[in-house]
Design a protein around this motif. Structure first.
Motif: not given
Length: 204
Positions: A138-145, A114-119, A153-162
């Motif tokens: 951020l979502q666009r770049l990380c989903l492409a990878e 997962f990726i979590y954007v603090q704050g 991608v199980v969950e993708c919302a705001d600053g959280y990607i699982l």
């Protein structure tokens, strides 16, 4: 039948127009063009006739953009009794797949990352427009990878990607690729980078 987003009309909940006993299975986010066949393709299996596609339908949803082409979430209409046979269907023919669907998700022993954007929530409250644009980038770049590494991608919302991956090595490679992509991205707004939570940090 295939449901897709459409830029005309108000957004509607995904289950608003489904008949009883029919499920809408998410088959990924896709970029469409004039050659896209969102009504589906032939079956992967000769005895999967219960899943033959019908005419496509349109569902008002919000599209994201990658370059000049919008990204639409697509859903395959499947009879509830035949849902387990969804994997026998070929994927829709589209310009580009951006995010894989449920039938392509890894099964069995998987590796989660997962990726979590603090704050992130504080940024959305204080500099809403700038933060929203940055988080979408951020979502666009990380989903492409994630896609080329078999990531679902199980969950993708705001600053959280699982995301779930077939192997731990794939999950680790995704994390390293995301870090590289985010560092090389040149679209961060200078005003956003002046915020205390977004100030660049340099380490020797």
């Amino acid at each position: 039948s295939m449901l897709t987003g459409h830029h005309h009309g108000a957004p509607q909940p995904i289950g608003c127009c489904l008949p009883l006993g029919v499920l809408a299975a998410y088959v990924g986010d896709h970029q469409l063009d004039d050659d896209s066949t969102v009504s589906g393709a032939a079956s992967r299996h000769p005895h999967a006739g219960a899943l033959q596609p019908m005419q496509p339908s349109l569902l008002g949803m919000r599209a994201r953009f990658l370059g000049a082409k919008p990204i639409w979430p697509l859903y395959q209409l499947v009879p509830e009794r035949a849902f387990a046979r969804l994997a026998h269907l070929l994927p829709p023919v589209t310009f580009r797949t951006v995010r894989c669907g449920v039938s392509d998700a890894p099964v069995g022993h998987v590796a989660l990352a997962f990726i979590y954007v603090q704050g992130a929530q504080q940024l959305l409250a204080e500099v809403s427009l700038l933060a929203r644009d940055a988080l979408e980038a951020l979502q666009r770049l990380c989903l492409a990878e994630a896609l080329p590494r078999g990531g679902y991608v199980v969950e993708c919302a705001d600053g959280y990607i699982l995301a779930a991956f077939p192997r731990p090595a794939d999950a680790l490679a995704w994390g390293l690729a995301c870090r590289r992509a985010l560092r090389e991205y040149e679209g961060w707004d200078p005003e956003l980078l002046q915020h205390p939570l977004c100030a660049p940090v340099f380490a020797e």
